[in-house]
Scaffold this motif. Structure first.
Motif, PDB file in Angstrom:
ATOM      1  N   PHE A  30       0.554  10.404   0.980  1.00  0.00           N
ATOM      2  CA  PHE A  30      -0.694  10.198   0.242  1.00  0.00           C
ATOM      3  C   PHE A  30      -1.337  11.520  -0.145  1.00  0.00           C
ATOM      4  CE2 PHE A  30      -0.196   6.058   2.147  1.00  0.00           C
ATOM      5  CZ  PHE A  30      -0.647   5.197   1.147  1.00  0.00           C
ATOM      6  N   THR A  79      -6.821   9.065  -1.593  1.00  0.00           N
ATOM      7  CA  THR A  79      -7.026   7.699  -1.102  1.00  0.00           C
ATOM      8  C   THR A  79      -8.399   7.138  -1.452  1.00  0.00           C
ATOM      9  OG1 THR A  79      -7.836   8.487   1.055  1.00  0.00           O
ATOM     10  CG2 THR A  79      -5.461   8.103   0.854  1.00  0.00           C
ATOM     11  N   THR A  99      -7.099   8.622  -6.334  1.00  0.00           N
ATOM     12  CA  THR A  99      -5.787   8.045  -6.037  1.00  0.00           C
ATOM     13  C   THR A  99      -4.597   8.843  -6.548  1.00  0.00           C
ATOM     14  OG1 THR A  99      -6.704   5.826  -6.004  1.00  0.00           O
ATOM     15  CG2 THR A  99      -4.351   6.010  -6.378  1.00  0.00           C
ATOM     16  N   THR A 109      -5.473   1.530   1.018  1.00  0.00           N
ATOM     17  CA  THR A 109      -5.938   2.748   0.374  1.00  0.00           C
ATOM     18  C   THR A 109      -7.015   2.399  -0.642  1.00  0.00           C
ATOM     19  OG1 THR A 109      -5.208   4.777  -0.756  1.00  0.00           O
ATOM     20  CG2 THR A 109      -4.161   2.696  -1.433  1.00  0.00           C
ATOM     21  N   ALA A 147      -4.258   4.385   5.001  1.00  0.00           N
ATOM     22  CA  ALA A 147      -3.724   5.594   4.388  1.00  0.00           C
ATOM     23  C   ALA A 147      -4.644   6.765   4.705  1.00  0.00           C
ATOM     24  CB  ALA A 147      -3.613   5.408   2.881  1.00  0.00           C
TER      25      ALA A 147
END
Length: 312
Positions: free
Chosen positions: A5, A8, A20, A268, A297
């Motif tokens: 990741f 998030t 994201t 997430t 996440a």
């Protein structure tokens, strides 16, 4: 195969979390990685990670909201300066091509590699001998897609113990058996591949969903997934707000994972109202009450995608 990741948060970045971006690391499988969404500042996140843009092969954009694609022009431009010479393909909804071509043209960005932009409205968007990627339309304020990445089954390994029991030592005959051809030993014994080749390795399935309310397409894309990534913008006490803004709660994400028969769930796309990781704990708790194999996440964290055992 691992998930990593880079961001998030939902909507806007915070001091704790960027917007994201998700990497699917395929270093053993393809010596590359794929990216899902590319919010503003993603290239800065990459610099703080073990990822190298020269290894970036594909980018899949779920939808055209800024927190999911504002980082694309900068990252595409920088890739050439960081050793990126191999082709790069970007997939996403209609409008993506205009956005990128205008951004890169107006800024006079020079791209020293082949850049392909593939717009789609769902269906199979990529397939080769090893992987198949399918997109499906979710339920959001604008067209938002989920992606189902299916790794194809690979041939089983040779059972060397059994082969040695037949008196067959490593050599060219091993290669023939691996190709599915029967062989004859010096003693005249005919060995069929089925006798000495283990079961095929079952391919893994990873589902990455864009912003969405709970919907049937999210369920379909997540069917039997080994790892499912679902937005959890709000805790369930804000279910009405989540519905109003076309998002999901942590509990709703867990219900989708449960109903789809997924093996594990990563949450997430968290609202900025949850500032610290500790404040996200109630989201994990409410999801785990429905689907125990749920994790949150976290930026710069790696999550392996485990292969199911044969027959499971």
């Amino acid at each position: 195969m691992e998930i990593y990741f880079l961001g998030t948060n939902a909507g806007v970045p915070t001091l704790q979390r960027n917007v994201t971006s998700i990497a699917l690391r395929l270093m053993e499988e393809r010596r590359s990685f794929w990216m899902f969404d590319c919010g503003e500042g993603t290239q800065h996140q990459v610099l703080r990670s073990p990822l190298r843009l020269g290894k970036l092969e594909k980018i899949f954009i779920t939808h055209l909201h800024g927190d999911h694609l504002f980082g694309l022009p900068g990252l595409i431009s920088s890739r050439g300066y960081q050793g990126g010479t191999a082709p790069l393909t970007v997939y996403g909804p209609p409008g993506l091509k205009d956005y990128l071509e205008i951004s890169l043209s107006v800024s006079q960005s020079r791209i020293p590699y082949k850049l392909e932009i593939v717009e789609h409205t769902g269906g199979v968007v990529f397939e080769d001998a090893s992987f198949r990627v399918e997109a499906g339309l979710l339920e959001h304020r604008i067209d938002s897609y989920g992606y189902r990445v299916t790794e194809k089954d690979s041939p089983g390994s040779l059972n060397t113990e059994r082969l040695l029991g037949y008196g067959l030592k490593p050599g060219p005959l091993y290669g023939k058996l691996k190709k599915g051809e029967a062989v004859t030993t010096p003693d005249g014994l005919v060995i069929q591949p089925a006798d000495v080749v283990n079961e095929p390795k079952r391919g893994r399935i990873v589902t990455v969903l864009g912003d969405t309310r709970p919907c049937e397409e999210a369920l379909r894309l997540s069917q039997d997934a080994d790892l499912m990534i679902h937005e959890a913008t709000f805790a369930h006490d804000l279910a009405e707000m989540a519905h109003q803004y076309h998002h999901s709660t942590a509990r709703q994400a867990a219900e989708t994972a449960r109903d789809a028969g997924a093996r594990s769930l990563l949450l997430t796309h968290f609202s900025s109202r949850y500032i610290s990781f500790d404040e996200l704990a109630p989201l994990q708790e409410e999801a785990q009450a429905v689907f125990p194999e749920t994790l949150l996440a976290e930026e710069f964290s790696t999550f392996p995608v485990f292969r199911r055992a044969p027959g499971k």
